[in-house]
Design a protein around this motif. Structure first.
Motif, short mmCIF file in Angstrom:
data_model
loop_
_atom_site.label_atom_id
_atom_site.label_comp_id
_atom_site.label_asym_id
_atom_site.label_seq_id
_atom_site.Cartn_x
_atom_site.Cartn_y
_atom_site.Cartn_z
N TYR A 400 98.65 0.90 68.78
CA TYR A 400 97.30 1.22 69.23
C TYR A 400 96.84 0.17 70.26
CZ TYR A 400 97.13 4.31 65.15
OH TYR A 400 97.39 5.29 64.23
N ARG A 401 96.42 0.62 71.41
CA ARG A 401 95.97 -0.28 72.46
C ARG A 401 94.57 -0.78 72.19
NH1 ARG A 401 95.73 2.98 77.51
NH2 ARG A 401 95.11 0.98 78.43
N ARG A 402 94.29 -2.00 72.59
CA ARG A 402 92.94 -2.56 72.53
C ARG A 402 92.15 -2.14 73.76
NH1 ARG A 402 92.74 -8.78 71.22
NH2 ARG A 402 90.54 -8.12 71.04
N THR A 403 90.85 -2.13 73.61
CA THR A 403 89.99 -1.71 74.73
C THR A 403 89.79 -2.84 75.74
OG1 THR A 403 87.99 -2.39 73.56
CG2 THR A 403 88.73 -0.11 73.26
N ASP A 404 90.01 -4.09 75.28
CA ASP A 404 89.82 -5.27 76.15
C ASP A 404 88.43 -5.29 76.77
OD1 ASP A 404 92.36 -6.32 75.67
OD2 ASP A 404 93.25 -5.07 77.24
N GLY A 405 87.44 -4.88 76.00
CA GLY A 405 86.05 -4.98 76.43
C GLY A 405 85.63 -3.96 77.47
N ALA A 406 86.43 -2.91 77.68
CA ALA A 406 86.07 -1.90 78.67
C ALA A 406 84.74 -1.25 78.31
CB ALA A 406 87.17 -0.85 78.75
N SER A 407 83.89 -1.07 79.28
CA SER A 407 82.57 -0.50 79.02
C SER A 407 82.59 1.03 79.01
CB SER A 407 81.56 -1.00 80.08
OG SER A 407 82.01 -0.67 81.38
N ASP A 408 83.51 1.62 79.75
CA ASP A 408 83.61 3.08 79.82
C ASP A 408 84.92 3.50 79.16
OD1 ASP A 408 83.50 5.74 80.31
OD2 ASP A 408 83.59 5.61 82.50
N LEU A 409 84.82 4.14 78.00
CA LEU A 409 86.02 4.52 77.24
C LEU A 409 86.34 6.00 77.36
CD1 LEU A 409 85.36 2.53 73.92
CD2 LEU A 409 86.73 1.84 75.92
N LYS A 410 85.68 6.69 78.25
CA LYS A 410 85.88 8.12 78.36
C LYS A 410 87.33 8.47 78.60
CE LYS A 410 84.45 12.19 81.00
NZ LYS A 410 83.62 12.70 82.13
N ASP A 411 88.00 7.76 79.49
CA ASP A 411 89.40 8.05 79.83
C ASP A 411 90.37 7.08 79.17
OD1 ASP A 411 88.66 10.20 81.52
OD2 ASP A 411 88.19 8.77 83.13
N PHE A 412 89.87 6.29 78.23
CA PHE A 412 90.74 5.33 77.55
C PHE A 412 91.65 6.05 76.56
CE2 PHE A 412 91.41 2.54 73.83
CZ PHE A 412 92.18 1.56 74.42
N TYR A 413 92.96 5.84 76.68
CA TYR A 413 93.92 6.47 75.78
C TYR A 413 94.52 5.38 74.90
CZ TYR A 413 97.63 9.59 74.14
OH TYR A 413 98.46 10.36 73.37
N PRO A 414 94.26 5.43 73.59
CA PRO A 414 94.59 4.29 72.74
C PRO A 414 96.02 4.24 72.21
CG PRO A 414 93.40 5.93 71.48
CD PRO A 414 93.47 6.45 72.89
N LEU A 415 96.83 5.26 72.47
CA LEU A 415 98.14 5.35 71.82
C LEU A 415 99.27 4.83 72.70
CD1 LEU A 415 97.88 8.92 70.22
CD2 LEU A 415 97.28 6.72 69.20
N THR A 416 100.14 4.03 72.07
CA THR A 416 101.43 3.67 72.67
C THR A 416 102.50 3.90 71.61
OG1 THR A 416 101.23 1.35 71.96
CG2 THR A 416 100.35 1.92 74.14
N ARG A 417 103.70 3.50 71.90
CA ARG A 417 104.80 3.71 70.96
C ARG A 417 104.78 2.65 69.84
NH1 ARG A 417 109.95 6.17 73.31
NH2 ARG A 417 110.78 5.06 71.53
#
Length: 421
Positions: A400-417
């Motif tokens: 699971y990827r971290r957001t790293d403080g991103a303010s806009d998560l609309k296009d944030f995709y949290p999955l990796t291998r």
């Protein structure tokens, strides 16, 4: 003459009316006499045989009547009462119903139904889901339970409360409960059954059992009935959110069970966001604290590596997000792991439960492609940061990827291998 004619006519009418009244009175007399005679006869008959007047209550049929070619001497008469229906009769009906429900379904290898039921000396195909609260286990459990011939042990550790069982003092008793249920042995499960009487959802999720409980409540919590009923089913599934994965190794070590274990994992941000909607979670450390949740996820990862190495054909790990994003293919994979084909009933369940949002927070009717990611909208930046800071290792291990403080998560995709090999 006119007057005389009128008087004669009036007199004639009065005579006729008098005759009519006389006839009515005679009819009333005969009617009253007939009623009195009937009452007298009924009283005399009741004194001779009082039980004759006590009619039995109307019964209701819980089990579908079999086709003529399936009929046998155990058929329940239409006027039978609950008290006259024996456990044996209910068991015989369920046995025939299972044959009908599974007609045409291809069992693995060259196995017959009798090879897979404890009732006939066989061994059922058993699957246990290990996860934690609000991680998608109700959805996965219901997918497997859509399989005809499945007997569902829903949350067998429910009476332990909101606690995670990681070892003593609860591990031994919890494992004993699971083993007893998987062996269809309710004989010594007094606490489990007493809890279920006041928390019926312990049984209602097992729809094949509850259809009989609803009709025959006197039998529902009877160990003798449950032992026999459970043993009829070729497939058994179980899900628990209160026991950590390392303890499940004891189930895998028991070759008589031949159980298969699925570890279901979810992004801790999604899990904690979902738990906020449950009134039993806030204030309970094992439930509302990210450090406890993610410590368990790290421990489960280590246990998953071990079990995957020791039992590669009987253990697998699964992320809830992967199931939600591709429910059909993931379900195919799960059933292949169980050694089974996906029946039409399971496909129908997926078709009706993965496209729209219906019901409350416990509903399994969800737009499955969006359900896992509500946390991006429902958690604020501070809450996300708090969870990520407490879950660094767990997020990394399970992909699971971290957001790293991103303010806009609309296009944030949290999955990796991720990899448990």
């Amino acid at each position: 003459m006119a007057f005389f004619g009128y008087a004669h006519s009036s007199l004639s009418k009065e005579v006729k009316q008098s005759n009519s009244i006389e006839m009515v009175r005679k009819k009333e007399f005969y009617g009253i006499a007939a009623v009195a005679l009937i009452c007298f006869l009924l009283i005399a008959l009741s004194q001779k045989n009082p039980s004759h007047l006590h009619s039995r209550p109307v019964s209701f049929q819980a089990i579908e009547i079999m086709d003529n070619d399936d009929a046998d001497s155990s058929l329940i008469d239409a006027d039978d009462t609950l008290s006259h229906i024996s456990i044996k009769e209910i068991i015989n009906h369920q046995r025939n119903r299972l044959k009908r429900d599974l007609y045409g379904y291809k069992l693995p290898g060259n196995l017959n139904l009798s090879d897979l039921t404890l009732d006939t000396g066989g061994q059922p195909i058993r699957t246990v889901i290990i996860t934690t609260w609000r991680s998608g286990s109700t959805f996965l459990g219901d997918i497997i339970n859509a399989l005809p011939g499945n007997y569902y042990h829903y949350e067998p550790l429910l009476d332990y409360g909101i606690v995670q069982i990681r070892g003593p003092p609860y591990a031994d008793s919890a494992l004993a409960v699971l083993k007893s249920l998987l062996n269809c042995d309710y004989t010594d499960l007094t606490r489990y059954l007493e809890f279920g009487m006041s928390h019926i959802y312990l049984f209602t999720h097992n729809k094949r059992l509850w259809s009989q409980c609803d009709a025959y409540p006197d039998y529902c919590w009877d160990p003798d009935f449950l032992n026999e009923f459970c043993k009829l089913f070729p497939f058994q599934s179980m899900k628990t959110v209160r026991m950590r994965l390392k303890l499940a190794e004891e189930l895998l070590q028991d070759n008589t069970l031949n159980v298969k274990v699925i570890l279901l994992v979810r992004d801790p941000r999604g899990t904690l966001q979902s738990r906020r909607h449950r009134d039993w979670c806030p204030g309970v450390p094992d439930c509302d604290q990210p450090q406890h949740l993610c410590s368990d996820m790290v421990a489960d990862y280590s246990a998953a590596i071990r079990l995957n190495k020791l039992y590669p054909s009987r253990f697998r790990a699964l992320r809830y997000e992967d199931l939600s994003l591709d429910p059909y293919q993931t379900t195919e994979d799960i059933f292949a792991f169980m050694g089974l084909n996906v029946p039409l009933q399971v496909k129908d369940f997926l078709a009706s439960h993965t496209t729209i949002n219906v019901g409350g927070v416990s509903s399994t009717y969800r737009d499955s492609k969006n359900a896992p990611f509500h946390w991006k909208n429902d958690l604020n930046a501070t809450e996300i940061q708090w969870i990520e800071d407490n879950c660094r290792e767990a997020l990394k291990l399970w992909g699971y990827r971290r957001t790293d403080g991103a303010s806009d998560l609309k296009d944030f995709y949290p999955l990796t291998r991720y990899d448990i090999n």
